[in-house]
Design a protein around this motif. Structure first.
Motif, PDB file in Angstrom:
ATOM      1  N   GLU A  31      -7.308  10.607  -8.155  1.00 61.44           N
ATOM      2  CA  GLU A  31      -7.041  10.096  -7.494  1.00 61.44           C
ATOM      3  C   GLU A  31      -6.429  10.143  -6.067  1.00 61.44           C
ATOM      4  OE1 GLU A  31      -5.715   7.545  -9.503  1.00 61.44           O
ATOM      5  OE2 GLU A  31      -5.909   8.379 -11.548  1.00 61.44           O
ATOM      6  N   TRP A  32      -6.709   8.544  -5.215  1.00 64.04           N
ATOM      7  CA  TRP A  32      -5.941   8.318  -4.047  1.00 64.04           C
ATOM      8  C   TRP A  32      -4.362   8.536  -3.935  1.00 64.04           C
ATOM      9  CZ3 TRP A  32      -9.283   8.830   0.338  1.00 64.04           C
ATOM     10  CH2 TRP A  32     -10.295   8.380  -0.191  1.00 64.04           C
ATOM     11  N   TYR A  33      -4.127   9.117  -2.804  1.00 64.63           N
ATOM     12  CA  TYR A  33      -2.514   9.821  -2.178  1.00 64.63           C
ATOM     13  C   TYR A  33      -2.167   9.178  -1.091  1.00 64.63           C
ATOM     14  CZ  TYR A  33      -1.755  11.560  -6.924  1.00 64.63           C
ATOM     15  OH  TYR A  33      -2.264  12.611  -8.029  1.00 64.63           O
ATOM     16  N   SER A  34      -1.261   8.516  -0.980  1.00 62.84           N
ATOM     17  CA  SER A  34      -1.061   7.861   0.615  1.00 62.84           C
ATOM     18  C   SER A  34       0.373   8.920   0.546  1.00 62.84           C
ATOM     19  CB  SER A  34      -0.303   7.076   0.799  1.00 62.84           C
ATOM     20  OG  SER A  34       0.342   6.771   2.139  1.00 62.84           O
ATOM     21  N   VAL A  35       0.149   9.568   2.044  1.00 64.62           N
ATOM     22  CA  VAL A  35       1.656  10.715   2.164  1.00 64.62           C
ATOM     23  C   VAL A  35       1.614  10.260   3.906  1.00 64.62           C
ATOM     24  CG1 VAL A  35       2.078  13.235   3.176  1.00 64.62           C
ATOM     25  CG2 VAL A  35       0.322  13.395   2.002  1.00 64.62           C
ATOM     26  N   ALA A  36       3.552   9.961   3.313  1.00 66.26           N
ATOM     27  CA  ALA A  36       4.326   9.049   4.415  1.00 66.26           C
ATOM     28  C   ALA A  36       5.162   9.102   3.766  1.00 66.26           C
ATOM     29  CB  ALA A  36       4.186   7.744   3.428  1.00 66.26           C
ATOM     30  N   PHE A  37       6.374   9.236   5.037  1.00 68.35           N
ATOM     31  CA  PHE A  37       7.634   9.029   5.059  1.00 68.35           C
ATOM     32  C   PHE A  37       8.573   8.322   4.865  1.00 68.35           C
ATOM     33  CE2 PHE A  37      11.626   8.685   7.583  1.00 68.35           C
ATOM     34  CZ  PHE A  37      12.074   9.987   7.225  1.00 68.35           C
ATOM     35  N   CYS A  38       9.204   8.411   3.351  1.00 65.36           N
ATOM     36  CA  CYS A  38       9.746   7.764   2.921  1.00 65.36           C
ATOM     37  C   CYS A  38      11.185   7.124   3.726  1.00 65.36           C
ATOM     38  CB  CYS A  38      10.427   7.608   1.833  1.00 65.36           C
ATOM     39  SG  CYS A  38      10.769   6.505   0.825  1.00 65.36           S
ATOM     40  N   HIS A  39      12.068   6.411   4.008  1.00 65.30           N
ATOM     41  CA  HIS A  39      13.101   5.938   4.447  1.00 65.30           C
ATOM     42  C   HIS A  39      14.142   5.815   4.186  1.00 65.30           C
ATOM     43  CE1 HIS A  39      11.577   3.448   8.232  1.00 65.30           C
ATOM     44  NE2 HIS A  39      10.883   4.690   8.058  1.00 65.30           N
ATOM     45  N   ARG A  40      13.712   5.824   2.133  1.00 65.62           N
ATOM     46  CA  ARG A  40      14.866   5.952   0.955  1.00 65.62           C
ATOM     47  C   ARG A  40      15.367   7.091   1.347  1.00 65.62           C
ATOM     48  NH1 ARG A  40      14.101   3.220  -4.129  1.00 65.62           N
ATOM     49  NH2 ARG A  40      13.368   2.016  -3.682  1.00 65.62           N
ATOM     50  N   SER A  41      14.582   8.776   0.996  1.00 63.87           N
ATOM     51  CA  SER A  41      14.880   9.692   0.898  1.00 63.87           C
ATOM     52  C   SER A  41      14.423  10.134   1.531  1.00 63.87           C
ATOM     53  CB  SER A  41      13.903  10.309   0.127  1.00 63.87           C
ATOM     54  OG  SER A  41      12.317   9.976   0.305  1.00 63.87           O
ATOM     55  N   GLN A  42      14.375   9.533   2.989  1.00 60.40           N
ATOM     56  CA  GLN A  42      14.681  10.416   4.368  1.00 60.40           C
ATOM     57  C   GLN A  42      13.667  11.665   4.085  1.00 60.40           C
ATOM     58  OE1 GLN A  42      15.995   9.801   8.005  1.00 60.40           O
ATOM     59  NE2 GLN A  42      15.243   7.490   6.349  1.00 60.40           N
ATOM     60  N   TRP A  90       1.872  -3.942  -4.346  1.00 62.77           N
ATOM     61  CA  TRP A  90       2.146  -4.827  -2.936  1.00 62.77           C
ATOM     62  C   TRP A  90       2.273  -3.731  -1.647  1.00 62.77           C
ATOM     63  CZ3 TRP A  90       6.439  -5.930  -0.415  1.00 62.77           C
ATOM     64  CH2 TRP A  90       7.283  -6.026  -1.119  1.00 62.77           C
ATOM     65  N   LEU A  91       1.935  -4.399  -0.283  1.00 58.05           N
ATOM     66  CA  LEU A  91       1.876  -3.606   0.499  1.00 58.05           C
ATOM     67  C   LEU A  91       2.493  -5.181   1.894  1.00 58.05           C
ATOM     68  CD1 LEU A  91       0.304  -1.127   2.325  1.00 58.05           C
ATOM     69  CD2 LEU A  91       0.627  -2.716   3.619  1.00 58.05           C
ATOM     70  N   ASP A  92       3.024  -4.916   3.088  1.00 59.20           N
ATOM     71  CA  ASP A  92       3.693  -5.711   3.791  1.00 59.20           C
ATOM     72  C   ASP A  92       3.656  -4.878   5.461  1.00 59.20           C
ATOM     73  OD1 ASP A  92       2.525  -8.531   2.687  1.00 59.20           O
ATOM     74  OD2 ASP A  92       4.425  -7.875   1.683  1.00 59.20           O
ATOM     75  N   LEU A  93       3.606  -5.425   6.243  1.00 59.11           N
ATOM     76  CA  LEU A  93       3.311  -4.560   7.171  1.00 59.11           C
ATOM     77  C   LEU A  93       4.676  -4.988   7.751  1.00 59.11           C
ATOM     78  CD1 LEU A  93      -0.074  -4.725   9.695  1.00 59.11           C
ATOM     79  CD2 LEU A  93       1.148  -3.254   8.413  1.00 59.11           C
ATOM     80  N   VAL A  94       5.503  -4.259   8.258  1.00 55.96           N
ATOM     81  CA  VAL A  94       7.132  -4.637   8.878  1.00 55.96           C
ATOM     82  C   VAL A  94       7.028  -4.970  10.787  1.00 55.96           C
ATOM     83  CG1 VAL A  94       8.177  -4.456   7.082  1.00 55.96           C
ATOM     84  CG2 VAL A  94       7.975  -2.548   8.589  1.00 55.96           C
ATOM     85  N   GLU A  95       7.680  -4.202  11.189  1.00 56.66           N
ATOM     86  CA  GLU A  95       8.309  -4.812  12.611  1.00 56.66           C
ATOM     87  C   GLU A  95       8.182  -3.351  14.194  1.00 56.66           C
ATOM     88  OE1 GLU A  95       7.622  -6.943  14.848  1.00 56.66           O
ATOM     89  OE2 GLU A  95       7.012  -8.276  13.045  1.00 56.66           O
ATOM     90  N   ALA A  96       8.807  -3.155  12.263  1.00 50.15           N
ATOM     91  CA  ALA A  96       8.979  -0.654  12.537  1.00 50.15           C
ATOM     92  C   ALA A  96       7.891   0.056  13.447  1.00 50.15           C
ATOM     93  CB  ALA A  96       9.907  -0.425  11.540  1.00 50.15           C
ATOM     94  N   ASP A 156      10.700  -0.654  -7.802  1.00 43.25           N
ATOM     95  CA  ASP A 156      11.346  -0.648  -6.356  1.00 43.25           C
ATOM     96  C   ASP A 156       9.808  -1.277  -5.184  1.00 43.25           C
ATOM     97  OD1 ASP A 156      10.118   1.624  -6.584  1.00 43.25           O
ATOM     98  OD2 ASP A 156      12.029   2.593  -5.885  1.00 43.25           O
ATOM     99  N   GLU A 157      10.995  -1.529  -4.089  1.00 41.97           N
ATOM    100  CA  GLU A 157      10.205  -1.720  -2.786  1.00 41.97           C
ATOM    101  C   GLU A 157      11.053  -0.368  -2.152  1.00 41.97           C
ATOM    102  OE1 GLU A 157      11.262  -5.265  -1.057  1.00 41.97           O
ATOM    103  OE2 GLU A 157      10.432  -6.556  -3.060  1.00 41.97           O
ATOM    104  N   ARG A 158      10.094  -0.437  -1.010  1.00 39.89           N
ATOM    105  CA  ARG A 158      11.128   0.807   0.177  1.00 39.89           C
ATOM    106  C   ARG A 158       9.776   1.082   1.399  1.00 39.89           C
ATOM    107  NH1 ARG A 158      10.609   6.027  -3.088  1.00 39.89           N
ATOM    108  NH2 ARG A 158      10.950   4.770  -5.016  1.00 39.89           N
ATOM    109  N   GLU A 159      10.612   0.959   2.146  1.00 41.42           N
ATOM    110  CA  GLU A 159       9.478   0.912   4.139  1.00 41.42           C
ATOM    111  C   GLU A 159       9.214   3.092   3.876  1.00 41.42           C
ATOM    112  OE1 GLU A 159      11.740  -0.035   7.158  1.00 41.42           O
ATOM    113  OE2 GLU A 159      11.891  -2.942   5.694  1.00 41.42           O
TER     114      GLU A 159
END
Length: 323
Positions: free
Chosen positions: A181-192, A204-210, A166-169
């Motif tokens: 394993e490699w992990y990305s620690v990130a702030f998830c906009h969906r779960s805040q 896959w990964l895409d850059l956004v304007e934010a 599923d997609e998320r920013e």
């Protein structure tokens, strides 16, 4: 110490700028004065302007014109560089090609004798890397760059035991390598909230304007530790847990993703942990029971008794009716 190591040590001594006598160098390196002069001849032949002045104020020095001194490594430092490359390659480090290129430049400046010795010293160790999707390396590079630039990314992420992604920013704060394993620690906009995402599960990964601003002094490893500590049942009281066992069995206990954060002391035959009592009572008895007779709990008594109760209950459940 090997010949080249002694020569490099002598070179670093002379780079201090002061004159040294052959006897001073010989005493420092624990070699003979004759060997010192032999090394001077070898350095001069390599282009190092070493000057030996006789007389009362004489000594051995390097001409001031010798400013651009190349970086030299001794045999163990060279071995460490090659071994580090093997570990990086095994971990799936995203810049192994650049690391290999840098290593080749270092090796290119070695003498044939040094190359042979390096090959001999590094031929006995290999790192077996786990199989990873080829997409992991570019993903790691993109995530690291996004963290550096403060760019939000949209990812397609597949959770464990899920067939679809599923997609998320997310705002990638940093990368961590944990449990192979490699992990990305990130702030998830969906779960805040800050979350961890296994990179091999990102389709896959895409850059956004934010854009975002990473928290100051953020550390991915510190976040992992805080998550483990957050799994505690209570703040206290704390207790010391002593476990004895064979080295390989203790390695498994100490390497557990949760237990390793509470390890305070380790020998070949014993490991000590400090953990709060409620968490110990809730999680450890069943977990440590899986090691059977491979380990022995020395303390606390409370943990020993709880494991004994569970083992007795299992024995009763499988008691054979002999009537």
């Amino acid at each position: 110490m090997a010949k080249w190591d002694n020569m490099l040590s002598m070179l670093w001594m002379l780079r201090s700028g002061r004159k040294l006598t052959a006897a001073e160098i010989a005493d420092s390196l624990e070699i003979s004065v004759r060997t010192v002069y032999r090394y001077i001849d070898a350095l001069c032949a390599s282009g190092v302007p070493v000057v030996a002045e006789s007389g009362h104020d004489g000594g051995i020095r390097i001409l001031e014109s010798f400013k651009e001194t190349p970086v030299f490594f001794n045999s163990l430092e060279l071995k460490a560089l090659v071994d580090a490359y093997k570990f990086a390659q095994g971990a799936g480090y995203p810049y192994t090609e650049e690391l290999e290129s840098a290593l080749k430049k270092v090796e290119g400046g070695l003498h044939e004798e040094q190359r042979q010795e390096l090959s001999l010293q590094t031929s006995g160790m290999d790192v077996i890397s786990p199989a990873r999707p080829p997409s992991v390396v570019p993903l790691l590079r993109d995530l690291e760059q996004a963290a550096k630039d403060g760019r939000t990314v949209r990812i397609a992420y597949r959770k464990a035991n899920s067939e679809q992604a599923d997609e998320r920013e997310v705002d990638p704060y940093g990368l961590a390598y944990d449990r192979n394993e490699w992990y990305s620690v990130a702030f998830c906009h969906r779960s805040q909230a800050v979350r961890t995402f296994r990179v091999d599960r990102i389709a896959w990964l895409d850059l956004v304007e934010a854009r975002f601003e990473r928290p100051k002094r953020f550390s991915a490893s510190a976040y992992f530790r805080s998550q483990s500590e957050g799994g505690r049942e209570a703040e206290g009281p704390l207790t010391v847990i002593r476990i004895e066992g064979e080295p390989d069995t203790l390695n498994a206990v100490c390497g557990h993703w949760h237990m390793r954060h509470y390890l305070t002391e380790r020998t070949d035959r014993e490991a000590r942990f400090v953990l709060d009592v409620p968490t110990m009572n809730k999680y450890l008895p069943a977990y440590l029971l899986t090691f059977g007779t491979g380990i022995r709990i020395r303390e606390p008594l409370e943990l020993k008794c709880r494991i004994q109760e569970i083992a007795y209950g299992i024995a009763q459940q499988y008691e054979v009716d002999r009537d």
